[in-house]
Enzyme design. Structure first.
Site, PDB file in Angstrom:
ATOM      1  N   CYS A  46      23.915  32.975  16.695  1.00 36.25           N
ATOM      2  CA  CYS A  46      23.650  31.722  17.398  1.00 36.25           C
ATOM      3  C   CYS A  46      24.968  30.980  17.655  1.00 36.25           C
ATOM      4  CB  CYS A  46      22.714  30.842  16.563  1.00 36.25           C
ATOM      5  SG  CYS A  46      22.431  29.191  17.275  1.00 36.25           S
TER       6      CYS A  46
ATOM      7  N   LEU B 143      21.086   9.752  26.610  1.00 35.11           N
ATOM      8  CA  LEU B 143      22.202  10.106  25.738  1.00 35.11           C
ATOM      9  C   LEU B 143      22.708  11.514  26.018  1.00 35.11           C
ATOM     10  CD1 LEU B 143      21.101   8.619  22.299  1.00 35.11           C
ATOM     11  CD2 LEU B 143      22.507   7.590  24.082  1.00 35.11           C
TER      12      LEU B 143
ATOM     13  N   ARG C 194       0.828  -1.210   0.000  1.00 33.54           N
ATOM     14  CA  ARG C 194       0.000   0.000   0.000  1.00 33.54           C
ATOM     15  C   ARG C 194       0.861   1.258   0.000  1.00 33.54           C
ATOM     16  NH1 ARG C 194      -2.513  -4.002  -0.551  1.00 33.54           N
ATOM     17  NH2 ARG C 194      -4.664  -4.410   0.106  1.00 33.54           N
TER      18      ARG C 194
ATOM     19  N   ASP D  90      11.843  14.972  26.429  1.00 35.07           N
ATOM     20  CA  ASP D  90      10.858  15.762  27.173  1.00 35.07           C
ATOM     21  C   ASP D  90      11.495  16.829  28.044  1.00 35.07           C
ATOM     22  OD1 ASP D  90      12.070  14.221  29.096  1.00 35.07           O
ATOM     23  OD2 ASP D  90      10.230  13.306  29.859  1.00 35.07           O
TER      24      ASP D  90
ATOM     25  N   GLY E   3       5.725   9.578  24.949  1.00 35.56           N
ATOM     26  CA  GLY E   3       4.559   9.723  24.093  1.00 35.56           C
ATOM     27  C   GLY E   3       4.912   9.943  22.638  1.00 35.56           C
TER      28      GLY E   3
ATOM     29  N   CYS F 109      18.297  28.749  17.768  1.00 41.49           N
ATOM     30  CA  CYS F 109      17.871  30.050  17.221  1.00 41.49           C
ATOM     31  C   CYS F 109      16.461  30.390  17.708  1.00 41.49           C
ATOM     32  CB  CYS F 109      17.859  30.000  15.694  1.00 41.49           C
ATOM     33  SG  CYS F 109      19.468  29.806  14.906  1.00 41.49           S
TER      34      CYS F 109
ATOM     35  N   CYS G 173       4.885  17.496  31.271  1.00 43.55           N
ATOM     36  CA  CYS G 173       3.587  16.835  31.380  1.00 43.55           C
ATOM     37  C   CYS G 173       3.193  16.577  32.828  1.00 43.55           C
ATOM     38  CB  CYS G 173       3.615  15.521  30.600  1.00 43.55           C
ATOM     39  SG  CYS G 173       3.823  15.727  28.814  1.00 43.55           S
TER      40      CYS G 173
ATOM     41  N   CYS H 231      18.461  26.663  13.605  1.00 39.99           N
ATOM     42  CA  CYS H 231      18.466  25.488  14.443  1.00 39.99           C
ATOM     43  C   CYS H 231      17.550  25.710  15.651  1.00 39.99           C
ATOM     44  CB  CYS H 231      19.893  25.159  14.899  1.00 39.99           C
ATOM     45  SG  CYS H 231      20.568  26.296  16.146  1.00 39.99           S
TER      46      CYS H 231
ATOM     47  N   CYS I 243      24.748  27.502  15.275  1.00 43.22           N
ATOM     48  CA  CYS I 243      24.773  27.529  13.808  1.00 43.22           C
ATOM     49  C   CYS I 243      25.092  28.886  13.213  1.00 43.22           C
ATOM     50  CB  CYS I 243      23.435  27.044  13.253  1.00 43.22           C
ATOM     51  SG  CYS I 243      22.062  28.233  13.531  1.00 43.22           S
TER      52      CYS I 243
END
Length: 253
Positions: free
Chosen positions: A246, A108, A12, A128, A39, A174, A189, A171, A249
């Protein structure tokens, strides 16, 4: 060439002229890193696995809690107290045993974050907290890897995609530079609440942008902030501008 089994499984999707057999092969060859299996990561991981992404890396150091189950739909009640990364990998493999999934049971940061990003073709920020988001942004820019960032709180969601392959911004920094006069974690949350389907919408949108990017279908909304209001079902779109000053970047001009 796709195997007969793969052709039937993804038929599909292959039928879409923007994807086709070539696009499906590109998905099968891709490696995607999901940072966060909450989530956003729950929704994104399931749809990326369903689409046939060849190799998923799912990173999270947390364990499943009963309060997660309202919105983190990749988990089951029996998973409480167990590693999110492991349980997400288990569910994804059950959905599609023909792809490779590697759980990373870690938050990480630093060199480990840089190493995992270096292995990926695309990074999905499903975290989060602002500290992790800024670290992912910096590491993706340094490595020249595309970044698809999602967020959700209460009834609102945000989606931002950044193409760092050419070595320029804008980025995440910014748009949301850290402010020393404001708490680094002003909202989450736990303190503000979240409508479960809203975070699912944003995770699915991250997966959609990732599939488009890897298969070459359509246009990814790079350098754009998309905002979703679940109460009114309204979307707003804003073009992002690079901050020349920035520290991530900027060109310093």
């Amino acid at each position: 060439m796709l195997s007969d089994q793969a052709f039937l499984r993804y038929n599909r999707q292959i039928m879409l002229p923007e994807v086709g057999e070539q696009g499906q092969q590109l998905l099968a060859q891709a490696q995607v890193l999901l940072v966060g299996a909450g989530g956003l990561g729950s929704a994104a991981a399931l749809y990326l696995a369903g689409a046939g992404i060849g190799h998923l890396m799912i990173a999270d150091d947390d364990e499943v809690d009963s309060s997660n189950l309202q919105r983190q739909v990749i988990y089951r009640d029996s998973h409480q107290g167990r590693s999110k990364a492991l349980m997400a990998a288990e569910q994804v493999t059950a959905l599609n045993p023909h792809i490779r999934v590697r759980p990373v049971q870690a938050r990480l940061a630093g060199q480990r974050l840089a190493m995992e990003i270096a292995l990926a073709d695309v990074v999905l920020d499903c975290s989060d907290n602002l500290t992790t988001r800024h670290a992912i942004n910096q590491a993706c820019f340094s490595a020249g890897k595309p970044l698809i960032s999602g967020a959700a709180i209460r009834w609102q969601g945000q989606l931002m995609s950044f193409d760092f392959r050419q070595g320029h911004g804008p980025c995440y920094h910014c748009l949301f530079p850290p402010r020393p006069d404001v708490s680094p974690e002003p909202q989450n949350c736990s303190s503000s609440g979240i409508a479960g389907p809203v975070v699912g919408v944003m995770g699915n949108m991250q997966a959609l942008e990732c599939i488009k990017l890897l298969s070459g279908a359509g246009e990814v909304a790079f350098g754009t902030l998309l905002q979703f209001d679940g109460l009114t079902m309204a979307w707003q779109r804003f073009n992002l501008t690079q901050d020349k000053q920035c520290p991530v970047c900027g060109t310093g001009e």
